[in-house]
Design an enzyme around this catalytic site. Structure first.
Site, PDB file in Angstrom:
ATOM      1  N   ASP A 105       0.849  -1.114   0.077  1.00 44.40           N
ATOM      2  CA  ASP A 105      -0.152   0.151  -0.101  1.00 44.40           C
ATOM      3  C   ASP A 105       0.782   1.211   0.094  1.00 44.40           C
ATOM      4  O   ASP A 105       1.878   1.414  -0.778  1.00 44.40           O
ATOM      5  CB  ASP A 105      -0.937  -0.166   1.255  1.00 44.40           C
ATOM      6  CG  ASP A 105      -1.902   1.137   1.293  1.00 44.40           C
ATOM      7  OD1 ASP A 105      -2.796   1.128   0.612  1.00 44.40           O
ATOM      8  OD2 ASP A 105      -1.726   1.840   2.253  1.00 44.40           O
ATOM      9  N   HIS A 328      -6.993  -6.300  -1.183  1.00 43.43           N
ATOM     10  CA  HIS A 328      -6.182  -5.340  -0.666  1.00 43.43           C
ATOM     11  C   HIS A 328      -5.022  -5.572   0.180  1.00 43.43           C
ATOM     12  O   HIS A 328      -3.853  -5.434   0.149  1.00 43.43           O
ATOM     13  CB  HIS A 328      -6.713  -3.866  -0.370  1.00 43.43           C
ATOM     14  CG  HIS A 328      -5.760  -2.992  -0.114  1.00 43.43           C
ATOM     15  ND1 HIS A 328      -5.064  -2.257  -1.154  1.00 43.43           N
ATOM     16  CD2 HIS A 328      -5.472  -2.389   1.077  1.00 43.43           C
ATOM     17  CE1 HIS A 328      -4.308  -1.461  -0.384  1.00 43.43           C
ATOM     18  NE2 HIS A 328      -4.450  -1.228   0.684  1.00 43.43           N
TER      19      HIS A 328
END
Length: 351
Positions: A105, A328
């Protein structure tokens, strides 16, 4: 599986900043792990044990603004160049000359930039979720190498009636913090669930900017003015198998103590970072590199332009691993696949 509690804590002073980390392993090559938002070193619990067992020295840091690390008060103190310098100083503080850096991320953006700008220290890199985006950091559609100023491409993605979430975070300092801090545990639980494959449906083939932007506008990444960002996240009826109550406890304890102001600061430096990295526009990433994405991760979807040019921008890359049925939180949702890919990469790049 590792809980994260068995790892030793360490704090080092690097320049004006204090960096806390979890460490494991012994005398092997150093692997530095850089978490994303809203996470902590706990997000690397599965990788730390696997890497340590393979003989590597492992350090998972609290990024600036997070956990027990320093909390700079000025937004520009968390600029990307400061994050890179601080991360490089951590390597020296641990007694090493070089390290492999792995990020997820926002940590991926930091890791890519570390290897891109300081190849003398960071000799190989793995990025999870966010592909290499050059001066643009986030590898957004229509601007895979940061060809367009971040705030401008974000406006194009969001369209006339919505706001890209990173702009939403930046617009009114304190607004998002107050929203999220009303119920830290509730927000974190919903966020981890809603952006995972436990909730996300398979994504159709999206090829053009308009197709990708249109899909993004239907997610919580594009906010309607006046709507709290937290309202876009859904509470699970029960936690998915990859996420336990103990995991939620670990994250909640940290964010209830520190709040969200420090962690959100990196979203408020996007245009500044783009300007600072301008002189490097067009420079290739010249160390061995690997990208790992989840096939349902919005960052993998919006990063398709960047993934398509990975061979061009990272000529020594070892490919892209797209993990099926994964959202994610890649290293937490699918730790076995991530560990296997990372260990194979490390074995290939070590002298």
């Amino acid at each position: 599986m590792s809980t994260g509690t068995e790892f030793e804590s360490k704090v080092v002073q690097v320049g004006d900043h204090r960096i806390h980390m979890k460490i494991a392993g012994g005398t092997g090559p150093l692997v530095l792990l850089v978490h994303g938002w809203p996470e902590s070193p706990h997000s690397w619990r599965h990788q730390m044990r696997a890497l340590a067992d393979a003989g590597y020295q492992v350090a998972a840091i609290d990024q600036l603004g997070y956990g027990r690390s320093s909390k700079p008060t000025a937004v520009d103190e968390t600029r990307i160049t400061t994050r890179v310098a601080t991360t490089a100083a951590v390597v020296e503080a641990l007694g090493a000359e070089t390290a492999v850096v792995i990020g997820h991320d926002w940590g991926a953006a930091v890791a890519w930039t570390c290897a891109w700008t300081r190849p003398d220290v960071f000799t190989a890199v793995v990025g999870l979720s966010v592909p290499f985006g050059g001066r643009g950091l986030m590898a957004l559609p229509g601007s895979p190498r940061g060809e367009i100023r971040p705030s401008e491409i974000e406006r194009r993605i969001a369209g006339p009636d919505r706001v890209w979430y990173q702009q939403h975070i930046s617009e009114v300092p304190g607004l998002v913090e107050r929203d999220l801090e009303r119920d830290v545990r509730g927000f974190l639980t919903a966020a981890y669930y809603t952006v995972s494959a436990s909730f996300l449906e398979p994504v159709p083939e999206l090829r053009t900017f308009d197709e990708i932007a249109g899909w993004l506008r239907g997610t919580g990444l594009c906010v309607s003015p006046g709507t709290p960002w937290s309202s876009y996240y859904v509470q699970p009826e029960k936690l998915p198998d990859w996420l336990t109550e103990e995991d939620i406890d670990a994250y909640t304890e940290q964010y209830e103590q520190t709040g969200f102001a420090g962690p959100l600061s990196s979203y408020r430096t996007n245009d500044l970072d783009w300007e600072l990295l301008g002189e490097l526009a067009g420079k290739t990433l010249d160390v061995p590199a690997l990208y790992i994405g989840g096939d349902r991760d919005p960052c993998t979807i919006w990063g398709r332009d960047a993934i398509a040019i990975f061979d061009e921008v990272a000529p020594r890359n070892h490919g892209c691993v797209i993990v099926p049925e994964c959202g994610h939180w890649i290293q937490q949702e699918r730790p076995d696949e991530v560990n296997r890919a990372v260990l194979d990469f490390l074995a290939a790049v070590q002298p």
